[in-house]
Scaffold this active site. Structure first.
Site, PDB file in Angstrom:
ATOM      1  N   CYS A  94      54.900  43.241  46.309  1.00 36.13           N
ATOM      2  CA  CYS A  94      56.235  43.476  45.756  1.00 36.13           C
ATOM      3  C   CYS A  94      57.258  43.561  46.886  1.00 36.13           C
ATOM      4  CB  CYS A  94      56.222  44.764  44.939  1.00 36.13           C
ATOM      5  SG  CYS A  94      57.826  45.191  44.213  1.00 36.13           S
ATOM      6  N   CYS A  97      58.755  47.390  46.888  1.00 37.59           N
ATOM      7  CA  CYS A  97      57.913  48.519  47.276  1.00 37.59           C
ATOM      8  C   CYS A  97      56.663  47.968  47.945  1.00 37.59           C
ATOM      9  CB  CYS A  97      57.570  49.383  46.059  1.00 37.59           C
ATOM     10  SG  CYS A  97      56.489  48.579  44.859  1.00 37.59           S
ATOM     11  N   CYS A 107      58.699  35.429  40.089  1.00 39.71           N
ATOM     12  CA  CYS A 107      59.690  34.802  39.211  1.00 39.71           C
ATOM     13  C   CYS A 107      59.616  33.286  39.348  1.00 39.71           C
ATOM     14  CB  CYS A 107      61.088  35.311  39.566  1.00 39.71           C
ATOM     15  SG  CYS A 107      62.387  34.624  38.505  1.00 39.71           S
ATOM     16  N   HIS A 120      59.499  46.786  38.700  1.00 37.89           N
ATOM     17  CA  HIS A 120      60.438  45.959  39.458  1.00 37.89           C
ATOM     18  C   HIS A 120      60.518  44.545  38.880  1.00 37.89           C
ATOM     19  CE1 HIS A 120      59.417  48.976  42.818  1.00 37.89           C
ATOM     20  NE2 HIS A 120      60.645  49.242  42.395  1.00 37.89           N
ATOM     21  N   HIS A 124      64.041  43.046  37.295  1.00 35.84           N
ATOM     22  CA  HIS A 124      64.606  41.789  37.800  1.00 35.84           C
ATOM     23  C   HIS A 124      64.884  40.811  36.657  1.00 35.84           C
ATOM     24  CE1 HIS A 124      65.146  38.199  40.298  1.00 35.84           C
ATOM     25  NE2 HIS A 124      64.277  37.593  39.496  1.00 35.84           N
ATOM     26  N   CYS A 143      56.603  35.813  29.466  1.00 35.30           N
ATOM     27  CA  CYS A 143      57.973  35.676  28.960  1.00 35.30           C
ATOM     28  C   CYS A 143      58.527  37.067  28.685  1.00 35.30           C
ATOM     29  CB  CYS A 143      57.996  34.826  27.681  1.00 35.30           C
ATOM     30  SG  CYS A 143      59.631  34.715  26.910  1.00 35.30           S
ATOM     31  N   CYS A 146      59.747  37.425  24.958  1.00 34.67           N
ATOM     32  CA  CYS A 146      58.647  37.681  24.018  1.00 34.67           C
ATOM     33  C   CYS A 146      57.930  38.988  24.343  1.00 34.67           C
ATOM     34  CB  CYS A 146      57.635  36.537  24.059  1.00 34.67           C
ATOM     35  SG  CYS A 146      58.261  34.937  23.497  1.00 34.67           S
ATOM     36  N   CYS A 218      11.107  33.307  14.015  1.00 36.87           N
ATOM     37  CA  CYS A 218      12.294  33.699  14.779  1.00 36.87           C
ATOM     38  C   CYS A 218      12.249  33.138  16.185  1.00 36.87           C
ATOM     39  CB  CYS A 218      12.423  35.217  14.806  1.00 36.87           C
ATOM     40  SG  CYS A 218      10.986  36.073  15.487  1.00 36.87           S
ATOM     41  N   HIS A 528      10.451  40.887  17.549  1.00 33.65           N
ATOM     42  CA  HIS A 528      11.397  40.005  16.873  1.00 33.65           C
ATOM     43  C   HIS A 528      12.372  39.434  17.893  1.00 33.65           C
ATOM     44  CE1 HIS A 528      13.936  38.334  13.781  1.00 33.65           C
ATOM     45  NE2 HIS A 528      14.969  39.044  14.187  1.00 33.65           N
TER      46      HIS A 528
END
Length: 580
Positions: A94, A97, A107, A120, A124, A143, A146, A218, A528
C-alpha cells in the site's frame, strides 16, 4: 538467466473474445453492468494485462530468478568483479501505509496501490471515481459500484493468456534442454468462428448420475464414476473416437461398454443407472471378478484398464496409442548405484498407476485397552501423500547378494536402488495400500493427508538430475548462488544451505489437480466403497445411487484409498514425449 520480458503491447479492443464469436451485446459475458463503457477505451484492459503479468511474475519469482529489492549498500572494489544479481521485482504494498499482506488492490485507472484492511483502496475509488481495481494476489477484478468482485470474459481471457505465457517461460528456464512442444497458440479463423457460433447452444446439466448397486457392486460403481469424470476419457468417448455402432471387435468389447456408459450419463436422464451390461462384460473378460462377492476396487480398476486396452484398435506392447496408455501410462526409472565403483545401472518400467505403502499408526495401551492414536495424536511419523512419495523415491540399500556389478566385476556387491518418474502420465492414479495380508488380513486406518494440487517436480528423473547438478554447483561455490566464498563461521551450515537452495520450483507441466477420490469404510471384507468427484468445478459425493453436493474440505478430510490427479497443463503428442 532469462530477463523479464518488456511490457505487453496495447490490446486491440475492436476484437475482443466475446465479440469474435458472439457479436452484439452479449451481456452474459460481463458480470458487471458498469464495465462496458470503460472497456471501449481499452485502457483498463491494457492495465489489467500489465498488472496480471506483474502478479504472476511475483508469485513465481523464485522460478523466474527474480528477487525482491534488497537494501542498497556501497560496493567495494572487490565487489565490482562479482556477478550481477538477478532482476528485481518490487513487493506489492500500500502506498498509504506499510501494509504488504492481505488484500492489496491496484487501481486499473491510475497508478494507485492501496490496502483493503486500512480502507485505502475503497477511499481512493470513492474520491477519484475510479471504480475498477485488481486484487494483486489473485488477479481478481473488483467493482466499487457493485461492491463485489465481478467476472468478465475478456479479462478472464487475458489472465489465461498471461498464465500460459508465464508457464512457458518457467518451463524454458527449468528445462532448458526440453525438445518437445509444450504450448501452442490457436486463433479462430472465420470458418472456425462460424462453426462455433452455429453449434453453440445452452446444454442441460449432464454427466452427473448415480449408479445402482446390483449386489455388492459398490467397488465397480466408484471406478466407473472416476472414469466418467476423467477429463481425458470423457473427451475421447464423447467425441466418438470409439463408437459402439462402428466397432469391428467381435464378442465382448470393453471400449463399447465405455461408450454406452458415457452415452447414458450424458443423455440428460437423472434416474440412477444400472450398468448390468458393463458388469456382465467384465465377468466374461475377467473370470476372477465374476460373482457377487465383494471385490477390491483397485483390482477392478487395473482389470478394466487391461480389458479396454486389449480390445482397442491397433494395440501394441510398446508406445501404444490406445486411450488407456495415452491417459494413464507413464515410465518409472530404477537406478541401481554400486557403492564400490559408483556405476549406475538404469532400468525402465511402464506403469499405469502407483501403489504407495502407508506408515500405520502406532498402537498404545491405555488402562489395558488397545487404542489407535488419532490424527491429532503423535504417531510413528508424518502421514501425507508427499511423505509416501518421498519414501517411494528414497534410495533403498540392497542386500549383499542382490546385486552384481558389471563394471567392477564384483559379485554380492552392496548397492542402492532409487526410483524416479521418467515420464509422468496425463492422469496420475495412486493406490494407498490400506489392506495388509502379511500376518493375517487387516486394514490400515491411518489418515493420509493429500493436496488438491500436487507438484510432482521433485520426483521426476530430470528434476533429480537438475537438483544434483545444482547442489554440486552450490557446494563448489561455497553454498552461495552468487559464487562468493563462505566464511569459516558459515562452513558448518553450508550443506544445509546448499540442500535448501537446490530445491526446484514447481514446473508447470508437472503440476496436477485432484479430480476424484475413492474411500473405503468398514472392515476389509464387509466394507463399503464411496467416491468424491469434481464436476464443472464443484465436488460431489457419490454413494451408489445417491449423489449429493460436497465441499473440498470434506474431500480432503476423507480417508482416501485411491486418488486421481490430472495434469494442469497437458503435453502435445504424448507418444513422442515418451520417446524423448
Amino acid at each position: 538467466m532469462s530477463t523479464v520480458p518488456t511490457s505487453p503491447p496495447p490490446i486491440n479492443t475492436s476484437k475482443l473474445l466475446t465479440q469474435d464469436f458472439f457479436p452484439g451485446d452479449h451481456s452474459m459475458a460481463h458480470g458487471c453492468p458498469h464495465i462496458k463503457p470503460h472497456k471501449r477505451a481499452g485502457e483498463i484492459l491494457s492495465n489489467y494485462q500489465v498488472l496480471t503479468r506483474y502478479s504472476l511474475h511475483y508469485k513465481h519469482r523464485h522460478a523466474l530468478g527474480i528477487l525482491p529489492p534488497a537494501k542498497k549498500r556501497p560496493r567495494s572494489n572487490e565487489d565490482q568483479s562479482a556477478p550481477k544479481t538477478p532482476p528485481q521485482l518490487p513487493t506489492p504494498a500500500c502506498v498509504m501505509c506499510p501494509a504488504s499482506l492481505g488484500r492489496i488492490h491496484a487501481c486499473l485507472h491510475c497508478v494507485f496501490v492501496g490496502c483493503w484492511k486500512g480502507e485505502h483502496a475503497q477511499t481512493h475509488a470513492q474520491e477519484t471515481g475510479h471504480p475498477f481495481s485488481m486484487e494483486i494476489s489473485r488477479c481478481a477484478l473488483y467493482c466499487s459500484q457493485c461492491k463485489d468482485f465481478v467476472y468478465d470474459r475478456d479479462f478472464d481471457g487475458i489472465h489465461n493468456i498471461e498464465t500460459v505465457r508465464n508457464s512457458e517461460i518457467i518451463s524454458m528456464i527449468q528445462e532448458p534442454g526440453q525438445k518437445r512442444q509444450r504450448y501452442s497458440k490457436w486463433h479462430a479463423g472465420n470458418k472456425e468462428a462460424a462453426i462455433i457460433r452455429a453449434g453453440t447452444k445452452p446444454k442441460i446439466c449432464q454427466g452427473l448420475r448415480g449408479l445402482r448397486n446390483m449386489g455388492s457392486t459398490c467397488f465397480m460403481n466408484v471406478i466407473l464414476q472416476c472414469f466418467i469424470h476423467n477429463p481425458l476419457l470423457r473427451g475421447y468417448f464423447l467425441s466418438d473416437q470409439h463408437s459402439s455402432k462402428r466397432c469391428e471387435v467381435k464378442g465382448d468389447c470393453m471400449g463399447c461398454e465405455m461408450d454406452q456408459l458415457f452415452t447414458q450419463f450424458y443423455s440428460g436422464t437423472k434416474t440412477p443407472y444400472g450398468p448390468c451390461s458393463f458388469l456382465h462384460t467384465m465377468w466374461m473378460s475377467s473370470s476372477e471378478l465374476a460373482g457377487y462377492a465383494q471385490q477390491d476396487a483397485h483390482e477392478f480398476f487395473i482389470s478394466a484398464l487391461n480389458q479396454i486396452h486389449a480390445k482397442s484398435p491397433n494395440t501394441k506392447l510398446h508406445h501404444c496409442s490406445c486411450v488407456i496408455h495415452k491417459t494413464f501410462a507413464g515410465v518409472l526409472q530404477s537406478d541401481v548405484t554400486c557403492l564400490n565403483c559408483a556405476n549406475v545401472t538404469s532400468a525402465f518400467d511402464p506403469i499405469l498407476d502407483i501403489s504407495l505403502d502407508l506408515r500405520p499408526t502406532r498402537r498404545s495401551k491405555s488402562n489395558g485397552v488397545n487404542k489407535v492414536r488419532g490424527v491429532d495424536e503423535k504417531n510413528d511419523g508424518p502421514n501425507s501423500l508427499a511423505d509416501c512419495l518421498d519414501r517411494y523415491t528414497h534410495p533403498e540399500k540392497l542386500g549383499t547378494n542382490e546385486y552384481n556389478c558389471s563394471k567392477c566385476g564384483k559379485t554380492g556387491q552392496e548397492a542402492t536402488k532409487q526410483l524416479s518418474m521418467k515420464v509422468l502420465p496425463p492422469v496420475l492414479s495412486f493406490q494407498l495400500k490400506r489392506f495388509e495380508h502379511s500376518m493375517g488380513a487387516s486394514k490400515i486406518e491411518t489418515k493420509i493427508r493429500f493436496p488438491a494440487q500436487l507438484d510432482m517436480t521433485q520426483y521426476t528423473t530430470s528434476a533429480r538430475k537438475l537438483k544434483k547438478n545444482k547442489l554440486a554447483a552450490l557446494k563448489l561455490n561455497g553454498g552461495s548462488e552468487t559464487g562468493s566464498p563462505s566464511t569459516p563461521s558459515s562452513s558448518s551450515s553450508m550443506s544445509s544451505v546448499a540442500s535448501a537452495s537446490a530445491v526446484l520450483e514447481p514446473i508447470p507441466t508437472y503440476v496436477y489437480n485432484l479430480f476424484a477420490v475413492i474411500n473405503h469404510q468398514g472392515k476389509m471384507d464387509t466394507g463399503h466403497y464411496t467416491a468424491f468427484a469434481k464436476h464443472r468445478g464443484e465436488w460431489f459425493s457419490l454413494d451408489d445411487h445417491k449423489v449429493t453436493l460436497a465441499t473440498q474440505k470434506e474431500v480432503l478430510d476423507s480417508k482416501a484409498y485411491m486418488l486421481f490427479y490430472v495434469k494442469q497443463t497437458l503435453d502435445y503428442d504424448f507418444p513422442n514425449a515418451v520417446r524423448d
